[in-house]
Design a protein around this motif. Structure first.
Motif, PDB file in Angstrom:
ATOM      1  N   CYS A  84       0.828  -1.208   0.000  1.00 11.44           N
ATOM      2  CA  CYS A  84       0.000   0.000   0.000  1.00 11.44           C
ATOM      3  C   CYS A  84       0.865   1.262   0.000  1.00 11.44           C
ATOM      4  O   CYS A  84       0.519   2.269  -0.632  1.00 11.44           O
ATOM      5  N   GLU A  85       2.008   1.219   0.694  1.00 13.15           N
ATOM      6  CA  GLU A  85       2.844   2.421   0.787  1.00 13.15           C
ATOM      7  C   GLU A  85       3.429   2.798  -0.560  1.00 13.15           C
ATOM      8  O   GLU A  85       3.790   3.966  -0.778  1.00 13.15           O
ATOM      9  N   ASP A  86       3.509   1.846  -1.496  1.00 12.33           N
ATOM     10  CA  ASP A  86       4.041   2.172  -2.825  1.00 12.33           C
ATOM     11  C   ASP A  86       3.058   2.981  -3.655  1.00 12.33           C
ATOM     12  O   ASP A  86       3.442   3.561  -4.682  1.00 12.33           O
ATOM     13  N   LEU A  87       1.776   2.994  -3.239  1.00 10.48           N
ATOM     14  CA  LEU A  87       0.776   3.757  -3.978  1.00 10.48           C
ATOM     15  C   LEU A  87       0.597   5.145  -3.401  1.00 10.48           C
ATOM     16  O   LEU A  87       0.149   6.065  -4.111  1.00 10.48           O
ATOM     17  N   GLY A  88       0.948   5.297  -2.135  1.00 15.30           N
ATOM     18  CA  GLY A  88       0.782   6.598  -1.503  1.00 15.30           C
ATOM     19  C   GLY A  88      -0.675   7.005  -1.493  1.00 15.30           C
ATOM     20  O   GLY A  88      -1.583   6.190  -1.351  1.00 15.30           O
ATOM     21  N   GLY A 107      -1.883 -22.894  -4.926  1.00 14.88           N
ATOM     22  CA  GLY A 107      -1.337 -24.230  -4.751  1.00 14.88           C
ATOM     23  C   GLY A 107       0.091 -24.421  -5.201  1.00 14.88           C
ATOM     24  O   GLY A 107       0.582 -25.551  -5.226  1.00 14.88           O
ATOM     25  N   LEU A 108       0.808 -23.342  -5.536  1.00 13.78           N
ATOM     26  CA  LEU A 108       2.181 -23.469  -6.050  1.00 13.78           C
ATOM     27  C   LEU A 108       3.228 -23.100  -5.013  1.00 13.78           C
ATOM     28  O   LEU A 108       4.356 -22.753  -5.353  1.00 13.78           O
ATOM     29  N   GLY A 109       2.875 -23.168  -3.727  1.00 12.83           N
ATOM     30  CA  GLY A 109       3.851 -22.868  -2.693  1.00 12.83           C
ATOM     31  C   GLY A 109       4.027 -21.390  -2.504  1.00 12.83           C
ATOM     32  O   GLY A 109       3.248 -20.560  -2.982  1.00 12.83           O
ATOM     33  N   ALA A 110       5.104 -21.018  -1.792  1.00 12.49           N
ATOM     34  CA  ALA A 110       5.353 -19.613  -1.473  1.00 12.49           C
ATOM     35  C   ALA A 110       6.071 -18.936  -2.632  1.00 12.49           C
ATOM     36  O   ALA A 110       7.072 -19.449  -3.150  1.00 12.49           O
ATOM     37  N   PRO A 111       5.599 -17.771  -3.061  1.00  7.50           N
ATOM     38  CA  PRO A 111       6.284 -17.050  -4.138  1.00  7.50           C
ATOM     39  C   PRO A 111       7.512 -16.313  -3.604  1.00  7.50           C
ATOM     40  O   PRO A 111       7.738 -16.226  -2.399  1.00  7.50           O
ATOM     41  N   ALA A 112       8.285 -15.786  -4.514  1.00 11.08           N
ATOM     42  CA  ALA A 112       9.418 -14.959  -4.111  1.00 11.08           C
ATOM     43  C   ALA A 112       8.912 -13.687  -3.438  1.00 11.08           C
ATOM     44  O   ALA A 112       7.806 -13.222  -3.730  1.00 11.08           O
ATOM     45  N   PRO A 113       9.678 -13.109  -2.509  1.00  9.01           N
ATOM     46  CA  PRO A 113       9.240 -11.860  -1.865  1.00  9.01           C
ATOM     47  C   PRO A 113       8.979 -10.775  -2.896  1.00  9.01           C
ATOM     48  O   PRO A 113       9.596 -10.739  -3.968  1.00  9.01           O
ATOM     49  N   LEU A 114       8.086  -9.885  -2.571  1.00  9.57           N
ATOM     50  CA  LEU A 114       7.732  -8.789  -3.472  1.00  9.57           C
ATOM     51  C   LEU A 114       8.783  -7.681  -3.358  1.00  9.57           C
ATOM     52  O   LEU A 114       8.979  -7.120  -2.273  1.00  9.57           O
ATOM     53  N   GLY A 131       5.842  -9.184   1.884  1.00 10.49           N
ATOM     54  CA  GLY A 131       5.975  -7.759   1.602  1.00 10.49           C
ATOM     55  C   GLY A 131       4.682  -7.147   1.089  1.00 10.49           C
ATOM     56  O   GLY A 131       4.453  -5.949   1.269  1.00 10.49           O
ATOM     57  N   ALA A 132       3.832  -7.926   0.426  1.00 14.50           N
ATOM     58  CA  ALA A 132       2.545  -7.409  -0.063  1.00 14.50           C
ATOM     59  C   ALA A 132       1.557  -7.358   1.089  1.00 14.50           C
ATOM     60  O   ALA A 132       1.562  -8.208   1.974  1.00 14.50           O
ATOM     61  N   VAL A 165      -7.342  -9.441   0.909  1.00 16.09           N
ATOM     62  CA  VAL A 165      -6.448 -10.444   1.503  1.00 16.09           C
ATOM     63  C   VAL A 165      -7.218 -11.296   2.515  1.00 16.09           C
ATOM     64  O   VAL A 165      -7.999 -10.766   3.321  1.00 16.09           O
ATOM     65  N   VAL A 166      -6.994 -12.607   2.471  1.00 14.75           N
ATOM     66  CA  VAL A 166      -7.470 -13.507   3.524  1.00 14.75           C
ATOM     67  C   VAL A 166      -6.309 -13.695   4.492  1.00 14.75           C
ATOM     68  O   VAL A 166      -5.311 -14.325   4.147  1.00 14.75           O
ATOM     69  N   PRO A 167      -6.397 -13.144   5.694  1.00 21.54           N
ATOM     70  CA  PRO A 167      -5.248 -13.240   6.605  1.00 21.54           C
ATOM     71  C   PRO A 167      -5.044 -14.667   7.104  1.00 21.54           C
ATOM     72  O   PRO A 167      -5.980 -15.480   7.164  1.00 21.54           O
TER      73      PRO A 167
END
Length: 450
Positions: A84-88, A107-114, A131-132, A165-167
């Motif tokens: 969110c901070e990237d949108l200001g 279902g593809l596991g954890a992605p790379a950090p944003l 990060g997202a 987001v689903v926490p």
């Protein structure tokens, strides 16, 4: 059918002490009968079963989530994950362009950090990149390709953290109670356990139930008709209701009005490890009603001999060689009432729960024309009233021996003792038999028996 020489002998001998006791016994209230019967019962032992075999059974212990559900933050929709901070703060006409750094399907596991100042395309249910903190619908953004071949995503509004987001742990935190001991496992409950990664659950074992119908007049359905005979509707009806529960059912009968045959049937049931025996017929105090002599012959400990309710007054319960026996009348409507108000609660108790029908005060369509000297339960069905709200309508034929009013009935209407005719539209207490107000155990936990 038709054994006149035995009937003459019964008439000449007169009633047995057991029959005399039943004939002269004071009737107990329905609530007292329930209390005496249920006090003799305890939930059965637990067993581990796959979720698919646990339906309609009751949990024998609490079940808690072994991990958070979901275990990681997930995308709630198809779109783009962003910081969110990237949108200001965006003005109405402004647009912020951020490079697309990757994409993630469910279902593809954890992605790379944003990376800072970038976005990920995500599918519904995909793990959110580290990060997202928000996801925007793909319909709300613009996408372009730069002269250098880079894909950029344009945002026209600011986002709040958590949007889209689903926490992690939203559905269940680690250790959270998913299923309480005594709760019934329905399809939704099984699904909740499955989404937590569970494939088995500890439930009460299936009760072993014996159903014995008796009466010389009874004919097996499909048999040639004989004058004076009655087809055994109780055997079919009671077995049908019993098979709607997770029980192991054994059916015997129709047996003749013969003391030796009935005593042998009850002995067979107790020796076979029955948890509950139900008899239908032979429970009154006439010369051919042999349940009382059979209980006497087997040294049964009587819990009650009659119940103050109509139909269903001629109902008894006893403990025979450690096994509860509930004797319901041969009249179909009376047997049906006693099944729902006594047998059903007993079975649910063995299964580890507590059965109590939902009771509402509903207007009575058509009224009821007869006064009620004793507490009366009428077979009835729900319908939409003149205002569109639920009303209840009693069946036209309420005779104890009739089956007609049972067909299509979904509830019982209670008319208090001493009531006069019930007028159209008067509100009456209505027991909704298939809708339980509570079907959970009174106890937080119990070890069960046998």
């Amino acid at each position: 059918m038709n054994r006149p020489e035995e009937y003459r002998a019964l008439l000449e001998e007169g009633p047995t002490p057991g029959q005399r006791a039943f004939a002269g016994a004071a009737a107990v209230s329905l609530e007292e009968a329930q209390h005496r019967l249920l006090a003799e019962l305890a939930p059965l032992a637990g067993e581990v079963v796959p979720l698919g075999e646990a339906l309609r059974r009751h949990a024998a212990r609490d079940v808690r989530a072994p991990r958070p559900v979901p275990a990681e933050p997930r995308a709630a929709l198809d779109g783009y994950a962003v910081r969110c901070e990237d949108l200001g703060t965006l003005d109405t006409d402004a647009i912020v362009w951020l490079p697309l750094a990757g994409q993630q399907a469910a279902g593809l596991g954890a992605p790379a950090p944003l990376p800072p100042g970038a976005v990920h395309r995500v599918a519904t249910g995909a793990v959110l990149p580290q990060g997202a903190d928000a996801v925007v619908r793909w319909e709300e953004v613009e996408v372009r390709r730069t002269a250098h071949g880079m894909v950029e995503v344009g945002f026209r509004r600011a986002l709040e953290a958590g949007e889209g987001v689903v926490p992690a742990g939203e559905e269940a935190a680690q250790g959270q109670l998913l299923l309480r001991v005594g709760s019934r496992v329905d399809a939704a409950a099984a699904g909740r356990l499955a989404v937590a990664g569970l494939q088995e659950v500890v439930v009460r074992r299936r009760p072993r139930v014996w159903l014995i119908t008796l009466g010389d007049e009874l004919l097996a359905p499909g048999a040639p008709y004989q004058t004076g005979g009655t087809y055994d509707s109780n055997g079919v009806m009671l077995a049908g209701w019993l098979r709607c529960l997770p029980v192991e059912l054994t059916v015997r009968g129709p047996l003749p009005d013969d003391l030796a045959a009935l005593t042998a049937g009850l002995s067979e049931a107790t020796e076979a490890g029955a948890d509950l025996v139900i008899t239908s017929g032979g429970i009154s105090a006439g010369p051919y009603d042999l349940v009382a002599p059979a209980l006497e012959a087997l040294a049964g400990r009587i819990l009650f001999r009659q119940v103050r309710v109509h139909p269903g007054k001629a109902c008894a319960a006893a403990i025979v060689r450690g096994v509860p026996v509930v004797a319901v009348p041969g009249s179909p409507s009376a047997a049906a009432v006693d099944y729902w108000v006594l047998v059903r609660p007993a079975l649910v108790r063995l299964l580890g729960g507590r059965w109590e029908p939902l009771r509402l005060r509903l207007p009575l369509a058509g009224g009821y024309p007869r006064p009620s000297r004793q507490r009366r339960l009428l077979w009835a069905r729900l319908l939409a009233g003149p205002d569109g709200a639920p009303w209840v309508q009693a069946g036209a034929v309420q005779r104890s021996s009739a089956v007609a009013s049972l067909a299509g009935a979904s509830c019982l209407v209670e008319v208090p003792a001493g009531s006069g005719p019930v007028p159209e539209g008067e509100r009456v207490t209505t027991w909704l038999l298939e809708l339980e107000a509570s079907e959970t155990s009174d106890e937080a936990a119990t070890s069960g028996r046998r």
